[in-house]
Design an enzyme around this catalytic site. Structure first.
Site, PDB file in Angstrom:
ATOM      1  N   GLU A   1      -0.817 -12.998  -2.063  1.00  0.00           N
ATOM      2  CA  GLU A   1      -0.349 -13.580  -0.804  1.00  0.00           C
ATOM      3  C   GLU A   1      -1.091 -14.867  -0.484  1.00  0.00           C
ATOM      4  O   GLU A   1      -0.521 -15.829   0.031  1.00  0.00           O
ATOM      5  CB  GLU A   1      -0.494 -12.572   0.335  1.00  0.00           C
ATOM      6  CG  GLU A   1       0.462 -11.372   0.235  1.00  0.00           C
ATOM      7  CD  GLU A   1       0.074 -10.349  -0.816  1.00  0.00           C
ATOM      8  OE1 GLU A   1      -1.062 -10.409  -1.334  1.00  0.00           O
ATOM      9  OE2 GLU A   1       0.924  -9.489  -1.137  1.00  0.00           O
TER      10      GLU A   1
ATOM     11  N   HIS B   1       2.861  -0.214   6.282  1.00  0.00           N
ATOM     12  CA  HIS B   1       4.207  -0.807   6.197  1.00  0.00           C
ATOM     13  C   HIS B   1       4.829  -0.904   7.592  1.00  0.00           C
ATOM     14  O   HIS B   1       6.043  -0.932   7.726  1.00  0.00           O
ATOM     15  CB  HIS B   1       5.130   0.028   5.301  1.00  0.00           C
ATOM     16  CG  HIS B   1       4.721   0.070   3.869  1.00  0.00           C
ATOM     17  ND1 HIS B   1       3.753   0.908   3.392  1.00  0.00           N
ATOM     18  CD2 HIS B   1       5.147  -0.643   2.797  1.00  0.00           C
ATOM     19  CE1 HIS B   1       3.602   0.717   2.084  1.00  0.00           C
ATOM     20  NE2 HIS B   1       4.427  -0.213   1.704  1.00  0.00           N
TER      21      HIS B   1
HETATM   22  C1  LIG Z   1      -1.256  -6.766  -0.740  1.00  0.00           C
HETATM   23  C2  LIG Z   1       0.073  -6.187  -1.092  1.00  0.00           C
HETATM   24  N1  LIG Z   1       1.089  -7.011  -1.415  1.00  0.00           N
HETATM   25  C3  LIG Z   1       2.306  -6.515  -1.692  1.00  0.00           C
HETATM   26  C4  LIG Z   1       2.537  -5.172  -1.672  1.00  0.00           C
HETATM   27  C5  LIG Z   1       3.931  -4.621  -1.964  1.00  0.00           C
HETATM   28  N2  LIG Z   1       3.968  -3.937  -3.269  1.00  0.00           N
HETATM   29  C6  LIG Z   1       3.751  -2.605  -3.374  1.00  0.00           C
HETATM   30  S1  LIG Z   1       3.751  -2.088  -4.940  1.00  0.00           S
HETATM   31  C7  LIG Z   1       4.049  -3.628  -5.547  1.00  0.00           C
HETATM   32  C8  LIG Z   1       4.129  -3.845  -7.027  1.00  0.00           C
HETATM   33  C9  LIG Z   1       2.872  -3.474  -7.754  1.00  0.00           C
HETATM   34  O1  LIG Z   1       3.044  -3.570  -9.129  1.00  0.00           O
HETATM   35  P1  LIG Z   1       1.940  -3.137 -10.164  1.00  0.00           P
HETATM   36  O2  LIG Z   1       0.600  -3.561  -9.690  1.00  0.00           O
HETATM   37  O3  LIG Z   1       2.371  -3.639 -11.488  1.00  0.00           O
HETATM   38  O4  LIG Z   1       1.939  -1.551 -10.144  1.00  0.00           O
HETATM   39  P2  LIG Z   1       3.121  -0.545 -10.549  1.00  0.00           P
HETATM   40  O5  LIG Z   1       3.921  -0.309  -9.313  1.00  0.00           O
HETATM   41  O6  LIG Z   1       3.899  -1.156 -11.637  1.00  0.00           O
HETATM   42  O7  LIG Z   1       2.463   0.733 -10.979  1.00  0.00           O
HETATM   43  C10 LIG Z   1       4.161  -4.534  -4.487  1.00  0.00           C
HETATM   44  C11 LIG Z   1       4.446  -5.978  -4.638  1.00  0.00           C
HETATM   45  C12 LIG Z   1       1.455  -4.337  -1.328  1.00  0.00           C
HETATM   46  N3  LIG Z   1       1.581  -2.999  -1.295  1.00  0.00           N
HETATM   47  N4  LIG Z   1       0.236  -4.869  -1.052  1.00  0.00           N
END
Ligand SMILES: Cc1ncc(C[n+]2csc(CCOP(=O)(O)OP(=O)(O)O)c2C)c(N)n1
Lengths: 410, 337
Positions: free
Chosen positions: B60, B129
């Site tokens: 972010e 959220h």
């Molecule tokens: C600081 C923050 N930014 C955005 C999000 C929204 N978000 C939740 S999970 C996710 C994707 C995460 O992907 P990854 O780290 O590859 O883990 P995976 O879900 O593939 O196990 C996002 C963008 C969040 N939870 N926290």
């Protein structure tokens, strides 16, 4: 000086999109057993290549081969198989529970079971994990009661977190599972701090940090690497590369070259990549990294190469951004089937016993679910009291919160 | 006139802006190919190409920092933070950097960025959220803060934000994306289709920043609200039969003080409603302004109804969210005071 060349922006894209034919032929996968196993006190400079390779133990025939084989007995492997199968059935039941409206949300581990289940077996009581939301295997393999996990998911009146947390955001100090935050990556540097504290107090406990490939883009990931390398904290820094961060392929966080493990090289961290769908390889590498931490040699960065077979969460539809057949095409196979085949190969297991165990596990999980549902689900039955909402903000409730609680009539 | 949901109106605002002005670029987590987890940017990459609408790494601070750099170059970035709860890593870039570029460089560099983020509860999002962080922005000099409550305003305000030469924080009450929500969690969700404000021009138009609107005229009490709470306030007025004048603030910074003061001077009573935590919330600012400007016309102290001073709980969120029961009780108290 400029020659006036017109610039253009590079925006990375995955190889294929829905409708295309998945193709992982360009993903280099070394043969099982081919990657060397250095001593734990190796000079990180000498193993830079391990950040670009993939440590694998189980070959196509289900044979355990190479220098990383042999960290577990057949009995331990049987137990590992059981943990992965439990997690898989747990996932499918809870996914269904969400669809039935019994809870608001769920996140599954399909295809990634080996990572957290095998890693957990390299830890000792007192060690602490700082997980994200896809490591429930740490709890399952650690013996945490499944009913408690379900109570948390249902936010019912037996929920150990009193309905405050989103489903799957477990917390158990006793079982070495740090409370999960919804904010990605924050836990990564906290794990380093916890490990530093253990070192400050001359304790023997180590920490494990967990993050997904997408979340490695967060500043907190990089902060963790800085602190870990500066203070040589006794921590294992885990990156679960399951190829996708919601709709965003791993290339967006990683950039055009290198690997996630290679991120550690600039910090002088020994950095390894391991086949995340190979229970034996994951365990061997986890043990290696944990030993480095335990012997006060320092931190290790480990990238688990795996694939997120299911949706990101119950709010996601992966068919909108990747070919439906992509998970089938994933070259590292299914961790459960691979371990099962290995156990059959060494004569410790059979298809019939596997079927039988599948049925037993289903019964166990269904029984746990029944027990949890006796307390209620999110929209029916026993709920944590509204009073609980006001507790625990501070150690002692300040007057303004007491007033608000009264105003709320509880 | 086309009917739009709020999320469609938001998408349409970006579409119209990108069409008119090549300098408008859109990026953020999952906003490119996929079109955003709430589908706010769906189709924009396909239409404008991947250098004008693209996926950003999950960072972010990087998203906002890069947007600031682009704005310094002369582009007009409209970026998405996936949930308002995740703007905290970007908070330094937003508050110390974006907000002050114009001031500290004496106008040499400016920062015409728009930062969209879904806010608020009512979707069982739990503590990470569901947050409503508006007060964290209104406190910062140099930022403008917008909170639409319906599709028409969302489109007009977002276009105005993108065209605004200074940084705008655009908070989208996600509970309203697909329909108005009056706080009755147990009733089926109604859609924007039957709502007059769901009729949104397809073309370019603006709703100017800094202008509140009277959503429901009344003479007995003024209710100040924004976002989802506008609908809760309107529903409560209907249900209690209290002749409340409901003002939808639309922009918190700059604030339309005239509309507020005119109304409170007329009614002599004021209730402030917001979802965010009570203490040091934006309602405190509103209450202070009202007493400062309307003290001699007030017949009762200003009352606030807000989220409790606790993190947003998952299971108890229907009790956390200020619904018609709590707002109604406050209205009745206010009328009796
Ligand atoms: C600081 C923050 N930014 C955005 C999000 C929204 N978000 C939740 S999970 C996710 C994707 C995460 O992907 P990854 O780290 O590859 O883990 P995976 O879900 O593939 O196990 C996002 C963008 C969040 N939870 N926290």
């Amino acid at each position: 000086m400029t020659d006036g060349q017109r610039l253009s922006l590079h925006v990375p894209e995955p190889e294929v999109r829905p409708g295309g034919k998945p193709d992982f032929s360009n993903v280099p996968i070394p043969k099982a057993g081919s990657v060397r196993r250095p001593e734990v006190d190796v000079d990180p400079k000498e193993i830079r290549d391990l950040a670009y390779s993939i440590i694998r133990v189980l070959d196509r025939e289900g044979e355990a081969v190479g220098p990383w084989a042999g960290s577990l007995t057949p009995e331990e492997l049987m137990e590992g198989l059981k943990h992965m199968m439990l997690l898989r059935v747990f996932d499918s039941r809870m996914l269904m529970a969400q669809r039935q409206g019994k809870t608001s949300f769920y996140m599954q581990h399909l295809g990634e079971e080996a990572v957290s289940c095998a890693f957990r077996k390299a830890l000792l009581p007192g060690d602490m994990n700082f997980p994200t939301y896809r490591q429930a295997g740490l709890l399952i393999a650690g013996g945490y009661p499944m009913v408690e996990m379900m109570n948390q998911i249902y936010s019912n009146d037996a929920d150990p977190l009193k309905g405050r947390q989103l489903p799957i955001m477990y917390s158990s100090k006793e079982f070495g599972f740090f409370t999960i935050s919804g904010n990605l990556a924050t836990q990564y540097v906290q794990a380093v701090g916890w490990a530093m504290a253990s070192a400050i107090k001359n304790d023997t406990k180590i920490a494990a940090a967990w993050i997904g490939d997408g979340s490695t883009a967060e500043s907190d990931f990089h902060s963790a690497l800085v602190f870990a390398s500066t203070y040589r904290a006794p921590v294992v820094l885990n990156v679960v590369n399951n190829q996708w961060a919601i709709s965003t392929f791993q290339g967006v966080a990683r950039g055009g070259s290198g690997t996630f493990a290679a991120r550690g090289l600039g910090y002088g961290l020994p950095s390894l990549r391991v086949d995340g769908n190979d229970y034996l390889a994951v365990h061997a590498v986890a043990k290696w990294a944990a030993e480095r931490a335990r012997r006060n040699i320092g931190p290790t960065l480990v990238e688990y190469v795996t694939y997120r077979v299911g949706a990101h969460s119950t709010s996601d539809d992966p068919s909108a951004y990747r070919p439906k057949e992509e998970s089938e095409a994933w070259p590292l196979g299914d961790p459960v089937i691979r371990l099962k085949n290995h156990l059959i190969r060494i004569g410790a297991w059979s298809e019939e016993r596997h079927k039988q165990m599948e049925a037993e596990i289903r019964d166990t999980v269904v029984a746990a679910q029944k027990e949890a549902e006796r307390h209620g689900t999110l929209h029916s039955g026993g709920r944590p009291s509204m009073r609980d909402m006001f507790e625990g903000v501070y150690a002692e409730m300040p007057p303004h919160l007491k007033r608000q609680r009264q105003q709320a009539g509880v | 006139m086309p009917r739009m949901t709020m999320i469609e109106a938001i998408r349409s605002a970006m579409d119209v802006s990108m069409e008119r002005d090549d300098d408008v670029v859109v990026f953020g987590e999952d906003v490119g190919y996929f079109g955003g987890v709430f589908r706010g940017t769906q189709g924009l990459q396909q239409k404008y190409g991947k250098t004008r609408c693209f996926d950003a790494p999950i960072n972010e601070s990087g998203i906002v920092g890069a947007a600031i750099g682009m704005a310094a170059y002369g582009l007009k970035p409209c970026v998405e933070i996936q949930f308002a709860d995740y703007m905290y890593p970007a908070y330094d870039q937003l508050t110390q950097e974006a907000a002050r570029l114009r001031y500290r460089s004496n106008g040499d560099f400016t920062c015409g960025i728009t930062v969209r983020m879904p806010t608020g509860g009512g979707i069982f999002g739990g503590q990470t959220h569901s947050q409503s962080p508006e007060a964290l922005f209104t406190h910062v000099c140099g930022l403008q803060v917008v909170v639409p409550s319906n599709p028409y305003d969302a489109k007009g305000l977002l276009i105005a934000s993108i065209e605004n030469p200074d940084p705008v924080i655009f908070l989208e009450p996600k509970r309203l994306y697909n329909g108005p929500f009056d706080g009755h969690h147990d009733r089926p969700v109604t859609s924007w289709a039957g709502h007059p404000l769901g009729e949104v021009p397809a073309e370019h138009f603006v709703v100017p920043l800094g202008k509140a609107v009277v959503r429901r005229p009344g003479s007995a009490v003024t209710v100040l609200a924004y976002g989802t709470m506008v609908h809760v306030a309107e529903a409560t007025a209907e249900e209690t039969g209290i002749d409340a004048e409901v003002i939808d603030l639309r922009t918190l910074m700059p604030l339309d003080l005239d509309t507020i003061v005119t109304s409170v001077k007329k009614t002599g009573r004021c209730l402030v409603v917001h979802e965010a935590t009570l203490t040091s919330g934006f309602g405190a600012e509103l209450a202070a302004l009202v007493q400062e400007h309307c003290f001699y016309q007030l017949e009762a102290p200003v009352i606030r109804v807000a989220g409790w001073d606790t993190p947003y709980p998952h299971a108890q969120e229907w009790d956390y969210f200020p619904g018609p029961a709590r707002v109604g009780r406050a209205l009745r108290d206010l009328m009796e005071a």
